[in-house]
Design a protein around this motif. Structure first.
Motif, PDB file in Angstrom:
ATOM      1  N   LYS A  10       2.204  -1.159  14.363  1.00  9.95           N
ATOM      2  CA  LYS A  10       2.921  -1.635  13.179  1.00  9.95           C
ATOM      3  C   LYS A  10       2.583  -3.090  12.850  1.00  9.95           C
ATOM      4  CE  LYS A  10       6.813   1.473  13.730  1.00  9.95           C
ATOM      5  NZ  LYS A  10       8.269   1.578  13.779  1.00  9.95           N
ATOM      6  N   ASP A 114      -5.138  -4.689  -3.087  1.00  6.71           N
ATOM      7  CA  ASP A 114      -4.534  -3.479  -2.520  1.00  6.71           C
ATOM      8  C   ASP A 114      -3.972  -3.724  -1.118  1.00  6.71           C
ATOM      9  OD1 ASP A 114      -6.882  -3.680  -1.041  1.00  6.71           O
ATOM     10  OD2 ASP A 114      -7.412  -1.569  -1.258  1.00  6.71           O
ATOM     11  N   GLU A 116      -0.998  -4.677  -0.012  1.00 11.99           N
ATOM     12  CA  GLU A 116       0.319  -4.067   0.217  1.00 11.99           C
ATOM     13  C   GLU A 116       0.187  -2.555   0.422  1.00 11.99           C
ATOM     14  OE1 GLU A 116       4.611  -3.637   0.328  1.00 11.99           O
ATOM     15  OE2 GLU A 116       3.179  -5.191   0.864  1.00 11.99           O
ATOM     16  N   VAL A 117      -0.653  -1.902  -0.363  1.00 16.11           N
ATOM     17  CA  VAL A 117      -0.860  -0.455  -0.210  1.00 16.11           C
ATOM     18  C   VAL A 117      -1.451  -0.139   1.159  1.00 16.11           C
ATOM     19  CG1 VAL A 117      -2.166   1.532  -1.096  1.00 16.11           C
ATOM     20  CG2 VAL A 117      -1.085  -0.056  -2.689  1.00 16.11           C
ATOM     21  N   GLN A 118      -2.443  -0.922   1.562  1.00 15.30           N
ATOM     22  CA  GLN A 118      -3.081  -0.701   2.871  1.00 15.30           C
ATOM     23  C   GLN A 118      -2.065  -0.858   4.004  1.00 15.30           C
ATOM     24  OE1 GLN A 118      -6.129   0.265   3.465  1.00 15.30           O
ATOM     25  NE2 GLN A 118      -7.220  -0.126   1.575  1.00 15.30           N
ATOM     26  N   GLN A 120       1.298  -0.608   3.807  1.00 21.83           N
ATOM     27  CA  GLN A 120       2.314   0.452   3.739  1.00 21.83           C
ATOM     28  C   GLN A 120       1.784   1.766   4.285  1.00 21.83           C
ATOM     29  OE1 GLN A 120       3.814   0.771  -0.248  1.00 21.83           O
ATOM     30  NE2 GLN A 120       5.041  -1.083  -0.069  1.00 21.83           N
ATOM     31  N   ARG A 121       0.552   2.101   3.951  1.00 21.21           N
ATOM     32  CA  ARG A 121      -0.033   3.362   4.429  1.00 21.21           C
ATOM     33  C   ARG A 121      -0.076   3.431   5.944  1.00 21.21           C
ATOM     34  NH1 ARG A 121      -5.172   4.019   0.317  1.00 21.21           N
ATOM     35  NH2 ARG A 121      -3.957   4.806  -1.445  1.00 21.21           N
ATOM     36  N   GLN A 122      -0.207   2.287   6.571  1.00 20.60           N
ATOM     37  CA  GLN A 122      -0.315   2.269   8.031  1.00 20.60           C
ATOM     38  C   GLN A 122       1.004   1.921   8.721  1.00 20.60           C
ATOM     39  OE1 GLN A 122      -3.940   0.934   9.758  1.00 20.60           O
ATOM     40  NE2 GLN A 122      -4.975   0.871   7.777  1.00 20.60           N
ATOM     41  N   GLY A 123       2.076   1.807   7.941  1.00 19.71           N
ATOM     42  CA  GLY A 123       3.390   1.555   8.524  1.00 19.71           C
ATOM     43  C   GLY A 123       3.549   0.169   9.127  1.00 19.71           C
TER      44      GLY A 123
END
Length: 191
Positions: A10, A114, A116-118, A120-123
C-alpha cells in the motif's frame, strides 16, 4: 514523531524531478545534487522488485515555464517536448518490475497526470516522498497527496532545493504539518 507502520503493498516511493536539467542547477542545497541522487538511488535499490511501487516523476520544463506570467514586451517561449533525462538508474532498468514514470506539466505530480489513478488502482495509502526541489515540486506533490488523504513521509536527506534556507524552512515548518519527516537511514531501518 515515530514513523507509521508501512504496509509495502500500500506504499509508493515517489521521486520528484530527479532529472539532468534540474540536478544541474548551479545551487542546490543543503545536500549536493550528487548526494541527493546517491540517497535516492540507495532507496530505489532497496525497494526494487518489492511490493512498494516506485514512481519516477519527470517535469516538462517548457510547460511549467509557460505557467509564469511574462511582463509586457516579452512573449512566452513556444512549447517543446520534454528532453530531460531521468538520472536514477532504476528509471531505465528493464529488470525492475515495480517502476512507473509520470510526466508532470505543473509543480504537483498529481495535477494533470494519471498519478492518482495509478495509486488508486494499486490500493496505495502511503507515500514516501523525495526529490528536488523541496519548496516547489516536492511540496506541491506532498500537499496534494495530503489533500487526497495519503499518509505522506518526506525524506529530508533525499531532497534538496535551489535555496537551502527554503529547504530547511519546509522541512522544519511545513512538511511536519502534512505528514512525517525522516532521514533515509531511519526509513530504511523502518522498512
Amino acid at each position: 514523531m515515530a514513523l507509521p507502520t508501512i504496509e509495502p503493498s500500500k506504499t509508493a516511493y515517489i521521486a520528484i524531478d530527479m532529472q539532468d536539467n534540474i540536478l544541474a542547477a548551479p545551487t542546490i542545497g543543503p545536500s549536493t545534487s550528487a548526494e541527493v541522487l546517491a540517497v535516492n538511488n540507495q532507496l530505489a535499490n532497496r525497494l526494487k522488485n518489492t511490493a512498494i511501487l516506485i514512481v519516477q516523476v519527470t517535469v516538462n520544463m517548457p510547460d511549467v515555464q509557460n505557467l509564469f506570467p511574462f511582463p509586457n514586451g516579452f512573449e512566452k517561449p513556444p512549447l517543446s517536448p520534454n528532453t530531460a533525462r531521468l538520472m536514477m538508474p532504476i528509471a531505465h532498468d528493464d529488470s525492475a518490475t515495480n517502476v512507473i514514470t509520470v510526466t508532470k506539466h505543473n509543480p504537483s505530480a498529481f495535477f494533470g497526470t494519471d498519478l492518482e489513478v495509478q495509486l488508486q488502482r494499486q490500493g496505495i495509502d502511503t507515500i514516501i516522498l523525495t526529490g528536488v526541489s523541496s519548496s516547489n515540486g516536492v511540496y506541491a506533490t506532498g500537499f496534494d497527496a495530503y489533500e487526497h488523504r495519503y499518509r505522506v513521509i518526506s525524506v529530508e536527506d533525499a531532497c534538496a532545493d535551489r535555496d537551502p534556507e527554503s529547504h530547511r524552512f519546509f522541512f522544519r515548518k511545513i512538511f511536519p504539518r502534512i505528514g512525517w519527516v525522516t532521514e533515509s537511514d531511519k526509513l530504511l531501518q523502518h522498512l
